[in-house]
Design an enzyme around this catalytic site. Sequence first.
Site: not given
Ligand code: NAD
Length: 470
Positions: A171, A146-147, A245-246, A173, A279, A223-224
């Site tokens: 994508a 979402w960022n 890409e974490l 939500e 990130c 994502g994370s």
């Molecule tokens: P999160 O770990 O729950 O989710 C991160 C992203 O992954 C979200 O878009 C979510 O929809 C997706 N996601 C979650 N579980 C999934 C799964 N099992 N399968 C597929 N997609 C899934 O955490 P959050 O609260 O949304 O974000 C927190 C952390 O995520 C941040 O502290 C940051 O470290 C990381 N993050 C990194 C980026 C990046 O650009 N690398 C972007 C967003 C979040």
Amino acid sequence: MARNHLLFVGGDWRPGARGHRLDLIDPATERGIGQVACAAPDDIDDALAAAAGALDAWRARAPDDRGRILLDAADLLDARLDAAAADLSEEQGKTVAEARGEYARAVETLQWYGANAADLCAPVALDRSRTLVPSAVGVVAAFTPWNYPAVLNARKLAAPLVAGCTVILKAAEEAPSAGCHLVEVLHEAGAPAGVVNLLFGDPPEISRRLVASAAVKALTFTGSTRVGKQLAALAAANLQRCVLELGGHSPVIVCADTDLPAAARAICDYKFECAGQSCNAPSRVIVEATVYERFLEHLVAMAGAIRVGDGRDPATDMGPMANARRIEAMRALIGDAVDRGANVLIGGAEPAGPGFFWPPTILTDVPADARILREEPFGPVLAVSRFEDFDDAIRQANTTDYGLASYVFTASRDRRAQATAGLAVGSVSFNRLKGIAADAPNCGIDDSGYGYEGGMEGLREFQYLKLVNH
Ligand code: NAD
């Protein structure tokens, strides 16, 4: 007007087989602004069938044809950039100017992969009797956060589509409009039914079902680290390729021989974009001891002058954070650092009132065992430390388990060489904080993931090279 974002499966928009929806929240006001459709298992299976059904015809098309569709989609997106940026600012919180800049990069991404499609997919002659023929791996499952949803969706779609793959995009939500705009322009530009599909819903449920399908040959996730590891484990069962890409915890080293106000300006401009939820943004500033106090004065003055507010207000420099989870994370990480003895120079606590606002925060004297020095802060907070010699700066920079981006401000050629060799990261930038470009491969190492995005390397993640002996 309340928004209603739908799924896109097999060339049609649909509400989701069970009619479930999630509320969409404006992070500046915490008010509801619409809803997002949730995919049921039937929708996920339909998307898999549509993507698998469209694959052979799509990969058989001339790369130029596929590229032309991306170029036309880029034109269409450019023409609706203002409306799309307004949607993004409303749902994500970033300023309209940031949203416009992000969409401009999304357009550039489609353009770069579109314009270079023929070259990127051309056979490679090893010698007179051997040729490598790039071949699409198959259906790709893509997951975006979402960022930066506009540019990340563009990257997740452009490379596999040009490579000849069909895509199911899951994508975010919480920021759904960018996925909808991108899928819409690709559809209008002529992407056949099934080539691009869009799902929202329960992320673990969707990813489990997609990755369990033998039709899916690769997955790409931003994502994370926590979720990236889960997806890599799922992918292992079917030996699917992964691009992960974490997170990041990027250091910026500031040497005494640099222009201190210019370095502070560059750091503030990049760091506080998107309320620090990037990130690649730096989270640790490591300053040469002889200029530490002077540099801090510049940094504090500039960060303190940032106007925090509603991203739609043209007077705002930095909008709210995207969701309540980030506010909780800021409270926990900054609270932990303070409990262990860190100093808060500015910021440090959220203002009263609605909205997920957190002010620019600068911490000093953060003890090495503080969580904020190990966990990705992903917010508008910088931890500043000092170094006596450059080896120590590199050592401090390398202390986290992440390895994404790094930045060094110095006039010294020797130090640049030392940093290039010594920093354990996917990218090093000198005397600037540079964003990612479509034409250059970008990667993380260690807990920041693996695989490339951007450039030829980013395309090859979705192709195998068939060796032809003739
Ligand atoms: P999160 O770990 O729950 O989710 C991160 C992203 O992954 C979200 O878009 C979510 O929809 C997706 N996601 C979650 N579980 C999934 C799964 N099992 N399968 C597929 N997609 C899934 O955490 P959050 O609260 O949304 O974000 C927190 C952390 O995520 C941040 O502290 C940051 O470290 C990381 N993050 C990194 C980026 C990046 O650009 N690398 C972007 C967003 C979040």
